[in-house]
Design a protein around this motif. Structure first.
Motif, short mmCIF file in Angstrom:
data_model
loop_
_atom_site.label_atom_id
_atom_site.label_comp_id
_atom_site.label_asym_id
_atom_site.label_seq_id
_atom_site.Cartn_x
_atom_site.Cartn_y
_atom_site.Cartn_z
N VAL A 20 91.36 25.75 13.59
CA VAL A 20 91.50 26.95 12.77
C VAL A 20 91.54 28.24 13.60
O VAL A 20 92.23 29.18 13.26
CB VAL A 20 90.35 27.01 11.73
N ARG A 21 90.79 28.25 14.70
CA ARG A 21 90.60 29.52 15.41
C ARG A 21 91.26 29.57 16.78
O ARG A 21 91.55 28.54 17.39
CB ARG A 21 89.10 29.80 15.59
N GLU A 22 91.45 30.81 17.24
CA GLU A 22 91.92 31.06 18.60
C GLU A 22 90.88 31.97 19.24
O GLU A 22 90.37 32.88 18.59
CB GLU A 22 93.27 31.81 18.60
N THR A 60 76.00 21.06 5.29
CA THR A 60 76.68 22.06 6.10
C THR A 60 76.44 21.79 7.57
O THR A 60 75.54 21.03 7.93
CB THR A 60 76.22 23.49 5.72
N LYS A 61 77.27 22.40 8.38
CA LYS A 61 77.20 22.18 9.83
C LYS A 61 77.04 23.52 10.54
O LYS A 61 77.79 24.45 10.26
CB LYS A 61 78.51 21.52 10.25
N PHE A 62 76.05 23.59 11.40
CA PHE A 62 75.88 24.79 12.23
C PHE A 62 76.19 24.46 13.68
O PHE A 62 76.05 23.31 14.10
CB PHE A 62 74.43 25.29 12.16
N GLU A 63 76.59 25.47 14.42
CA GLU A 63 76.74 25.30 15.87
C GLU A 63 75.93 26.38 16.55
O GLU A 63 75.88 27.52 16.09
CB GLU A 63 78.22 25.40 16.28
N PHE A 64 75.32 25.99 17.67
CA PHE A 64 74.50 26.92 18.43
C PHE A 64 74.97 26.95 19.88
O PHE A 64 75.54 25.97 20.38
CB PHE A 64 73.04 26.48 18.43
N ALA A 98 76.02 30.39 16.35
CA ALA A 98 77.40 30.78 16.70
C ALA A 98 78.38 30.29 15.64
O ALA A 98 77.99 29.90 14.53
CB ALA A 98 77.75 30.19 18.06
N ASP A 99 79.65 30.34 15.99
CA ASP A 99 80.74 29.77 15.20
C ASP A 99 80.80 30.36 13.78
O ASP A 99 80.41 31.48 13.55
CB ASP A 99 80.58 28.24 15.17
N GLU A 100 81.32 29.58 12.84
CA GLU A 100 81.35 29.99 11.44
C GLU A 100 80.11 29.41 10.77
O GLU A 100 79.57 28.40 11.23
CB GLU A 100 82.61 29.47 10.74
N VAL A 101 79.67 30.06 9.70
CA VAL A 101 78.42 29.65 9.07
C VAL A 101 78.58 29.56 7.56
O VAL A 101 79.03 30.52 6.92
CB VAL A 101 77.29 30.65 9.44
MG LIG Z 1 85.03 24.87 14.01
#
Ligand SMILES: [Mg+2]
Ligand SMILES: Nc1ncnc2c1ncn2[C@@H]1O[C@H](COP(=O)(O)OP(=O)(O)OP(=O)(O)O)[C@@H](O)[C@H]1O
Length: 332
Positions: free
Chosen positions: A20-22, A236-240, A252-255
């Motif tokens: 999805v992202r750049e 849901t999924k979080f990233e750190f 970090a990332d999308e939340v």
């Molecule tokens: Mg992602």
């Protein structure tokens, strides 16, 4: 407004492209990143050919909304240290390397963020048993490697089970659970792992503990917030990531977006069957009906695009109580 599926900024260096992202860096400031969402959409693990107008703005502004909600003092149970997020600003920041047309393209869809060393795990929290966890529960009698019906401390006390026997599809779990997975490279699938395996991948036990406690506290606070607005956050999924300058574990990332979570309508929820996803179900149903499920390069017709776009903006408005338009108007 047309959908944007690729973004090139010749004045900056593109360092990564996700589904999805750049991500871009300005060589003048290598400690931060320009984190840019496109309107690309995937269903059944395949990215569609055309995009969904407003999707990038929904993901970006909803993430910003949750950062703000979850950073309020007292919102995260048991947390005294404030939540630290990667967000620096919702504008591209001071860069002379963007034209006015590029700045207007980025409006609403970008974040200037701290550049982190990402931990190689997805910090998933589940309040309900769905998706790959339900499949593992049925097929292997485990959930993320943990045997079903066994208490967390190994005792057989049935009052303390995280995954009791006899749960049905999409059933609510006794309490939210942290169920990490690996973070696969583009094109590969994430694998469900145990908390011990996640801790090993994270490396430092204190970081692993912090990630687990923050993920659980954030899910719990967000699920309560969403339910008041008629939405169940099933999981849901979080990233750190680690801020190497300060040693901090940073969110970090999308939340808590529709791309990183399962959102269900609370008034249509019923355990024992699949639930419709608030945003993508319409698209998935169309793909199945047309025999296009999982096919590459599918072009969505205009009405499917429009209906999907409306659903994304609808979720944003329901969760935040604000129109996307007014959120965008408030941006500098
Ligand atoms: Mg992602
Ligand atoms: N602050 C940050 N510093 C460095 N990398 C980051 C930061 N925040 C997020 N990332 C990484 O940026 C990428 C975001 O891109 P995107 O969401 O498109 O990718 P994806 O994760 O491949 O796809 P999907 O979200 O569908 O799994 C992820 O790899 C994520 O781990």
């Amino acid at each position: 407004m047309a959908a944007v599926t690729t973004i090139d900024l010749p004045g900056l260096t593109k360092i990564a492209t996700g589904k999805v992202r750049e991500m871009f860096v300005d060589e003048a400031d290598p400690s931060s990143l320009l984190f840019v969402a496109t309107d690309r959409i995937s269903a059944y693990d395949v990215v569609l050919h055309n995009g969904v107008p407003h999707k990038a703005a929904v993901l970006t502004q909803l993430t910003a909304y949750w950062f703000s909600v979850l950073s309020q003092p007292g919102v995260l149970a048991g947390q005294t240290a404030p939540l630290s997020t990667h967000l620096l600003s919702l504008s591209p920041g001071p860069t002379a390397r963007l034209s006015d047309a590029e700045k207007s393209l980025l409006r609403g869809r970008c974040m200037r963020v701290r550049r982190l060393r990402m931990f190689p795990v997805e910090a998933i929290v589940r309040g309900y048993l769905a998706g790959s966890a339900f499949a593992e529960y049925c097929n292997q009698n485990t959930v993320h490697g943990e045997p079903v019906g066994i208490a967390d401390d190994g005792s057989s006390s049935s009052s303390n089970v995280r995954f009791p026997r006899g749960l049905v599809r999409c059933q609510k779990l006794p309490a939210p659970v942290y169920t990490p997975s690996t973070k696969a490279e583009l094109g590969a699938h994430d694998e469900n792992i145990t908390r011990a395996q996640a801790a090993e991948l994270i490396g430092n036990p204190a970081h692993a503990a912090r990630i687990e406690e923050l993920a659980l506290a954030m899910y719990t606070a967000a699920a309560e917030h969403a339910l008041k607005r008629g939405i169940i956050i099933a999981d849901t999924k979080f990233e750190f990531g680690l801020d190497e300058a300060t040693g901090e574990v940073v969110l970090a990332d999308e939340v808590l977006t529709p791309d990183s979570s399962r959102f269900w309508l609370a008034d249509q929820y019923e355990a024992g069957r699949e639930q419709d996803s608030l945003d993508k179900q319409f698209l998935r149903n169309w793909l199945v009906k047309e025999g296009l499920k999982g096919k590459e390069g599918v072009v969505m017709p205009a009405d499917i695009v429009e209906q999907t776009s409306k659903r994304y903006t609808g979720v944003y408005e329901r969760l935040t109580g604000q129109t996307l338009e007014s959120a965008l108007a408030e941006l500098k």
